[in-house]
Design a protein around this motif. Structure first.
Motif, PDB file in Angstrom:
ATOM      1  N   UNK A   1       0.820  -1.212   0.000  1.00 56.20           N
ATOM      2  CA  UNK A   1       0.000   0.000   0.000  1.00 56.20           C
ATOM      3  C   UNK A   1       0.861   1.273   0.000  1.00 56.20           C
ATOM      4  N   UNK A   2       2.006   1.218   0.697  1.00 55.91           N
ATOM      5  CA  UNK A   2       2.887   2.396   0.765  1.00 55.91           C
ATOM      6  C   UNK A   2       4.303   1.970   0.417  1.00 55.91           C
TER       7      UNK A   2
ATOM      8  N   UNK B   1       0.993  -4.365 -11.249  1.00 56.96           N
ATOM      9  CA  UNK B   1       0.668  -5.379 -10.240  1.00 56.96           C
ATOM     10  C   UNK B   1       0.359  -4.755  -8.882  1.00 56.96           C
ATOM     11  N   UNK B   2       0.781  -3.536  -8.669  1.00 55.19           N
ATOM     12  CA  UNK B   2       0.584  -2.878  -7.372  1.00 55.19           C
ATOM     13  C   UNK B   2      -0.815  -2.261  -7.311  1.00 55.19           C
ATOM     14  N   UNK B   3      -1.828  -3.094  -7.412  1.00 54.99           N
ATOM     15  CA  UNK B   3      -3.201  -2.598  -7.494  1.00 54.99           C
ATOM     16  C   UNK B   3      -3.696  -2.026  -6.174  1.00 54.99           C
ATOM     17  N   UNK B   4      -3.058  -2.366  -5.053  1.00 52.31           N
ATOM     18  CA  UNK B   4      -3.464  -1.838  -3.759  1.00 52.31           C
ATOM     19  C   UNK B   4      -2.641  -0.621  -3.332  1.00 52.31           C
ATOM     20  N   UNK B   5      -1.763  -0.175  -4.209  1.00 52.27           N
ATOM     21  CA  UNK B   5      -0.851   0.911  -3.855  1.00 52.27           C
ATOM     22  C   UNK B   5      -1.607   2.223  -3.650  1.00 52.27           C
ATOM     23  N   UNK B   6      -1.386   2.855  -2.488  1.00 50.22           N
ATOM     24  CA  UNK B   6      -1.972   4.169  -2.193  1.00 50.22           C
ATOM     25  C   UNK B   6      -0.943   5.291  -2.287  1.00 50.22           C
TER      26      UNK B   6
ATOM     27  N   UNK C   1      -3.219   7.697  -4.225  1.00 49.36           N
ATOM     28  CA  UNK C   1      -3.603   9.018  -3.732  1.00 49.36           C
ATOM     29  C   UNK C   1      -2.415   9.983  -3.718  1.00 49.36           C
ATOM     30  N   UNK C   2      -1.214   9.445  -3.573  1.00 50.79           N
ATOM     31  CA  UNK C   2      -0.017  10.292  -3.522  1.00 50.79           C
ATOM     32  C   UNK C   2       1.016   9.752  -4.489  1.00 50.79           C
ATOM     33  N   UNK C   3       1.494  10.637  -5.386  1.00 44.08           N
ATOM     34  CA  UNK C   3       2.574  10.313  -6.324  1.00 44.08           C
ATOM     35  C   UNK C   3       3.646  11.373  -6.184  1.00 44.08           C
TER      36      UNK C   3
END
Length: 936
Positions: free
Chosen positions: A200-201, A219-224, A248-250
């Protein structure tokens, strides 16, 4: 017999049970002691300066009540160890490996050092490892993550780890948070990281990582949250990032990413923070950017984006921060941006934008606006003409380096919340608006490099929060306003390359926070205020290329001022300009007590129309005889009067009305006097009647009485009327000694401004010190002992510096005492009455006379012996007595014997009270109670 054997066997069995019972108990529940043992071993490897682990004891059966320890209510096994921010030092030892049921290990924000144990992750139940904010170093062994079990959070941020990120990290499929930021990791990332689907982070910022982001990022579909900032990543952003729909944050800032932004990013509808600054992205700002309606912060600064700002930006109604600075944008802002009502900060500086400045900028509640270094020409005057409460929110306005023309808007005072206003490097004309004084919160005002004219308005003093004032490279004229003294926080004052005239105001010397001053290339005149030496924080003071004159201030920064900072002032003198200063700069003015301001006649030419009167010979003889008789009578009378009133002529010579003037022509009349002001001030004539006014008397000492008077310019001075006329040397010797004293300049010495001489009257003119004497502060106030220890130390230190300066100038004070140490308005000591005994021909008879009985107690024994030479050691003796007086607050007694008794008995009494003998003189490690008691 058999019964006997059975009884012995029973007793033996009972004893065996009693002996082995505790061991059997421990073997049945060994885990309890494992946790205690593990934590005690862990504690032995660290230092605990705050004593937070003092409750940990090996005598306890369980650690569940220890500080920072949490146990499972079912098994009583340790499941959490949280010791954050305790300033712990040392290494993480093997003791923690005993905590087999540990789920959370948090040791963040300490000072732990050394490497990390490869066995730590083998604790099968461990879910959270937080070792951030320490000084751990070395590389992380590859086997560290091979048995990571159920690990969900790993944070090693803000340490000193280096080398590669272990590839075994890819095996931790349950990881939700990886934070390895602010270390020294290098090389490309292991590819397996991009396959951690539970992640996620991911925070890898502030390292030395390089390489590209692979296509497998989808593949990082849960990445926030993804933060790769401050690394050396390159290449383009893969299209797969659009599949991370929960982002949400890049933050990809400060890397070397290039190319266009992929269109798939428009799918990131939940993204509220996007920071891509300082990369190599190019092309136009994509129109689809307006689809990211959740954006609150968008930073594309420091790239190579070109073209116009897309109209779709107006769709971002939640946007708070927009930064497109340092790109290649052209055109003007779209009107649609007026819909971005939540904007707080707007930065389009360092582009090639033109057109007008839109009015909605000043009515949208923005806090920060920057359009510096563009090509905007119009639109600055219009917005200020309107009114609205939103003006108060604007704190930062930078419109510098554009093509604005016309006058600075007179209504700029409406921006009452401004803290920074930068309009430099434009083509503004006209005067500085007086409304600048309404900007009470303004810290920085930069109007440099324009075409401004007129004078600096006195209203500038209304902007009392100013820390930086830059007005250089304009056409400003007139004087520097004295109201500048109201800007007490001013650190930088840059007024160079204008047409300013007049003197440097003394008001600048009151700006005690000043560090940088540049007044070069103007037309300033007059001398430099000597009070400038009080600017203790100065690092630069440039007055080159003006018309200044006189001596540079002595002391402080000006003792080491660069010669380049004073060039172009031919009339300046001092060591910095390699030009010595004369003892008296102007022509001395001469005092004639009998002259009158109304006497303007000298020789009157005869009027040819008057009738010529011809006297007879007999009349002439009669008149001559009468004149001889009158002259004889007058001569005898004068001789008698001179004998009787030799001591009263000094008072008669001072019987001047407030309107009397001083003659500027030398005279040989016996009743005339000579006045020399070292500063050349011709306005000393006012206030001399005060010398006979008891209300103006400041005090009396061994050398004479001191009076206060005020010059015509309002400056007060202190005048010492010497009462030892019969002992004073000849005029030549007197003037030589006084001029020598007049050259002495030091921040801790009372400045001798000038002198007045007649055969029967001598006056010394000093600067006026308003704070009174040290004697008054120590002994004459209500309750006494007003001065704090810091103030007393400052007095002792300043007095010592002044005496050292006098001795370096071969001047002995002779009369050091607390009444001769004055305190100025800022609490600095100033020593007066120095070197006066040099004016007398016979020191040994004078100093022991009744005229200076007040100095007894301070006087060295040498003064009692006529055959011993008086040296600067006598001043050191008096200074030592003064130090005792300042420290103890006690008055020196009237005889040397009593003074010595006082010193010895007082110190002995307090020495015993302090119990100093119980304190080690070698280590000074006495108890805090003893140290507190040893306070005088």
């Amino acid at each position: 017999m058999g019964a006997m054997l059975k009884m012995k066997a029973s007793v033996f069995s009972l004893l065996t049970f009693l002996v082995l019972a505790p061991a059997l108990t421990r073997s049945l529940n060994p885990s309890l002691n494992d946790d205690v043992l593990g934590l005690i071993v862990f504690k032995a490897d660290i230092q605990d300066p705050n004593g937070k682990l003092s409750s940990w004891s090996e005598d306890d059966d369980t650690p569940c009540n220890w500080f920072g320890v949490k146990c499972s209510p079912r098994s009583n096994r340790v499941i959490e160890l949280t010791l954050n921010g305790l300033s712990l030092t040392g290494r993480i030892g093997r003791g923690l490996l005993q905590l087999q049921f540990l789920r959370k290990l948090s040791l963040s924000s300490n000072n732990l050092t050394g490497s990390i144990s490869p066995n730590l992750a083998k604790l099968q139940n461990l879910r959270v490892i937080d070792l951030s904010g320490n000084s751990l170093s070395g590389s992380i062994p590859d086997e560290f993550f091979k048995q990571c079990g159920s690990l969900r959070v790993i944070s090693l941020a803000k340490n000193r780890f280096s080398g590669k990120i272990p590839s075994s990290l890819s095996l931790c499929s349950t990881l939700a948070t990886i934070n390895l930021s602010s270390n020294r990791f290098s090389s490309p990332l292991p590819l397996g990281i991009w396959g951690l689907s539970a992640l996620r982070t991911l925070d890898l910022s502030d390292n030395l990582l390089e390489g590209e982001i692979p296509k497998g990022v989808e593949s990082l579909k849960n990445l926030r949250v993804i933060n790769l900032s401050k690394n050396m990543f390159s290449g383009s952003i893969p299209d797969g990032i659009g599949s991370c729909s929960l982002l949400r944050t890049i933050d990809f800032s400060e890397n070397s990413f290039s190319g266009n932004l992929p269109e798939t990013m428009q799918k990131l509808s939940l993204c509220n923070f996007m920071n891509l600054r300082k990369n190599l992205f190019s092309g136009e700002v994509p129109k689809w950017i307006g689809e990211l309606e959740s954006l609150e912060t968008l930073d594309l600064s420091g790239n190579k984006f070109s073209g116009a700002v897309p109209i779709s930006i107006g769709n971002l109604q939640r946007l708070k921060v927009l930064n497109f600075s340092a790109n290649r944008l052209t055109g003007s802002l779209p009107d649609s941006m007026a819909n971005c009502m939540n904007l707080v900060a707007l930065d389009f500086s360092q582009n090639s934008m033109n057109g007008d400045l839109p009015q909605w900028i000043f009515s949208s509640g923005l806090n920060k606006v920057s359009f510096a270094e563009n090509k905007i020409r119009e639109g600055m005057n219009g917005p200020f003409a309107s009114s609205g409460s939103s003006f108060e929110s604007l704190q930062f306005l930078d419109l510098s380096h554009n093509e604005f023309s016309g006058e600075t808007p007179a209504t700029i005072g409406a921006l009452s919340g401004l803290q920074l206003l930068n309009l430099s490097r434009n083509s503004l004309v006209g005067p500085i608006p007086v409304a600048i004084g309404d900007l009470k919160a303004l810290n920085v005002l930069d109007l440099s490099e324009n075409w401004l004219n007129g004078s600096i308005p006195p209203e500038i003093g209304g902007a009392y929060s100013l820390k930086e004032l830059r007005l250089e490279r304009n056409f400003l004229a007139g004087k520097i306003p004295t109201s500048i003294e109201n800007c007490s926080s001013l650190v930088s004052l840059i007024l160079s390359k204008n047409n300013l005239t007049g003197p440097i105001p003394i008001a600048i010397a009151k700006l005690t926070n000043l560090q940088n001053v540049d007044l070069s290339f103007n037309s300033l005149t007059g001398g430099l205020p000597k009070q400038l030496v009080n600017l203790v924080h100065l690092s630069s003071f440039n007055i080159s290329h003006n018309h200044l004159q006189g001596e540079l201030p002595a002391g402080g920064f000006f003792n080491t001022i660069s010669p380049s900072s004073v060039l172009g002032n031919p009339s300046l003198c001092g060591s910095a300009v390699n030009k010595s200063c004369p003892a008296v700069l102007p022509k001395p003015i001469v005092l004639n007590p009998n002259s009158s301001s109304d006497s303007t006649t000298s020789s009157v030419a005869p009027n040819p129309r008057h009738k010529r009167i011809i006297l007879s010979i007999s009349a002439i003889i009669a008149i001559g005889a009468a004149a001889v008789i009158v002259i004889g009578v007058i001569a005898i009378t004068v001789l008698n009067l001179r004998v009787r009133s030799s001591t009263s002529r000094s008072a008669a010579a001072l019987t001047l009305s407030a309107g009397d003037d001083f003659s500027r022509s030398p005279t040989t009349d016996a009743n005339s006097g000579k006045l020399v002001m070292f500063s050349g001030d011709p306005d000393f004539s006012t206030g001399t009647h005060a010398l006979l006014n008891k209300d103006c008397e400041l005090g009396r000492g061994g050398f004479g009485a001191v009076y206060r008077t005020v010059l015509r310019d309002g400056r007060p001075v202190a005048i010492k009327k010497l009462t030892v006329s019969s002992l004073v040397k000849s005029q030549e010797d007197f003037e030589r000694e006084v001029k020598k004293l007049g050259k002495v300049r030091h921040p801790n010495l009372v400045t001798l401004e000038g002198y007045y001489w007649t055969q029967s009257l001598q006056l010394l003119i000093y600067e006026f010190v308003s704070g009174g004497s040290l004697h008054k502060h120590l002994h004459e106030g209500s309750g006494g002992n007003f001065l704090s220890w810091n103030e007393r130390f400052n007095v002792i230190q300043g007095t010592a510096k002044s005496l050292a300066h006098l001795h370096q100038s071969n001047i002995i004070h002779y009369n050091i005492k607390s009444s001769n140490v004055l305190i100025d308005g800022s609490g600095e000591p100033k020593v007066g009455d120095y070197g006066l005994a040099r004016l007398l021909p016979m020191l040994d008879r004078y100093v022991l006379s009744s005229k200076i009985q007040s100095a007894l107690g301070y006087m060295a024994p040498e003064f009692a012996c006529r055959t011993v030479k008086i040296t600067d050691k006598c001043d050191v003796y008096g200074f030592g007595v003064l130090v005792l007086e300042v420290v103890t607050g006690k008055r020196p007694l009237s005889t040397w014997k009593m003074m010595w008794w006082f010193s010895v008995t007082w110190l002995e009494e307090h020495w015993k009270k302090a119990e100093w003998r119980n304190v080690s003189m070698r280590s000074c490690k006495g108890s805090s109670r003893q140290r507190r008691r040893f306070q005088l």
